[in-house]
Design an enzyme around this catalytic site. Structure first.
Site, short mmCIF file in Angstrom:
data_model
loop_
_atom_site.label_atom_id
_atom_site.label_comp_id
_atom_site.label_asym_id
_atom_site.label_seq_id
_atom_site.Cartn_x
_atom_site.Cartn_y
_atom_site.Cartn_z
N GLU A 195 -27.74 -6.43 4.12
CA GLU A 195 -26.47 -6.57 4.26
C GLU A 195 -26.12 -8.32 3.12
OE1 GLU A 195 -25.64 -6.74 8.24
OE2 GLU A 195 -25.57 -4.96 8.48
N GLU A 244 -29.94 1.47 10.09
CA GLU A 244 -30.09 1.41 11.34
C GLU A 244 -28.56 1.64 12.01
OE1 GLU A 244 -30.42 -2.96 10.89
OE2 GLU A 244 -31.44 -3.26 9.78
#
Length: 313
Positions: A142, A289
């Site tokens: 991220e 995820e």
């Protein structure tokens, strides 16, 4: 739409004892963990069950204990949140497909130096081949939303690592990608109207060029709990939890007439539509995820063990 799915359940937590962790894995429950879904872009038509694994446990199990559990559960894929040497050695000879991760803290040096990328591949990939079946490198986690400085060298780092793989004749075996937070996609419903936050176009466009050229995949983290909570009641709990819906609650995209029975599917499709807005239509989406919390503060009324068990199962 998802045409193949690599399902992966993360087994990392700071306060989980090994005995509890083992019971959760063997019992098929991953309450309180984030789970993850992967689609392996080079294995068309195949679905896999795998794990994300990090070592932030209060009592860290041995690498061999983890690998033994993977084998018991017939897990064929694992993503490491680093390139842990003990885990990579323990995975040798198992045939389990492994994705290693470049930690965010190492991204700047790799993105600024081709030599650093070559050394990283040599030390963290080539050193374990062919006994350990490494098939992917995740470049940071991220980065766009967590480290603005490292974000500037994300694509150079991906290119340097890929070049190192090409030089070692490993580029067909090992793909390079990176994970993204869901907030990089705006206006996710209806999915057909989704688009990427344009402030990141200077990074996203060359990244998509790279993924397309190298036949890699776009990795997205999807947390339907956060979307559900932020909707203030607009999104139903069953829709967010992947529970069956009655016909009158199925959500339809008015532009495409596609019907969605889960928020998860809608968010994944929004990624495909957002890429199509930028004229990228052949890059597979990997949901890296996802998960549901088992507890939270007083405002997290839906963060319960039962709901987490429902979602993660």
């Amino acid at each position: 739409m998802i045409d193949m799915l690599w399902v992966s359940l993360a087994i990392f937590a700071k306060q989980m004892e090994w005995k509890q962790l083992r019971e959760l894995i063997l019992g098929g429950l991953f309450v309180g963990f984030s789970s993850a879904f992967f689609k392996h872009a080079t294995a068309a038509g195949s679905a896999f069950v795998g794990f994300n694994y990090g070592t932030e446990l209060s009592v860290v199990p041995s690498s061999q204990q983890v690998v033994n559990l993977l084998k018991i559960q017939q897990i064929t894929h694992i993503r490491l949140y680093d390139a842990n040497s003990s885990m990579l050695r323990a995975l040798a000879g198992t045939g389990i497909q492994v994705m290693v991760t470049v930690p965010n803290t190492q991204l700047l040096s790799i993105g600024e130096s081709n030599a650093s990328a070559i050394n990283w591949v040599k030390n963290n990939v080539m050193a374990y081949l062919p006994n350990t079946n490494i098939t992917g490198i995740c470049v940071g986690t991220e980065i766009l939303t967590s480290d603005s400085n490292a974000a500037l060298v994300l694509v150079p780092a991906m290119n340097f690592l890929h070049s190192a793989l090409v030089a070692a004749k490993l580029d067909s075996q090992i793909k390079v990608s990176t994970t993204h937070a869901p907030e990089i996609i705006l206006d996710t419903f209806p999915p057909s109207q989704a688009f990427f936050n344009q402030s990141w176009n200077s990074i996203l466009l060359p990244m998509f060029d790279f993924l397309s050229k190298t036949e890699s995949y776009f990795m997205l983290n999807v947390y339907t709990y956060d979307i559900y909570k932020d909707s203030n009641g607009v999104i139903s709990l069953d829709y967010a939890l992947l529970n069956p819906l009655p016909p009158n609650e199925v959500v339809v995209d008015s532009n495409t007439l596609l019907a969605y029975t889960s928020l998860f599917d809608a968010v994944v499709d929004s990624a495909y539509f957002a890429m199509a807005q930028l004229n990228y239509t052949s890059i597979p989406v990997v949901v890296a995820e996802t998960g549901w919390p088992s507890e939270g503060d007083t405002s997290d009324t839906a963060a319960t063990i039962d709901n987490a068990s429902t979602y993660n199962s």
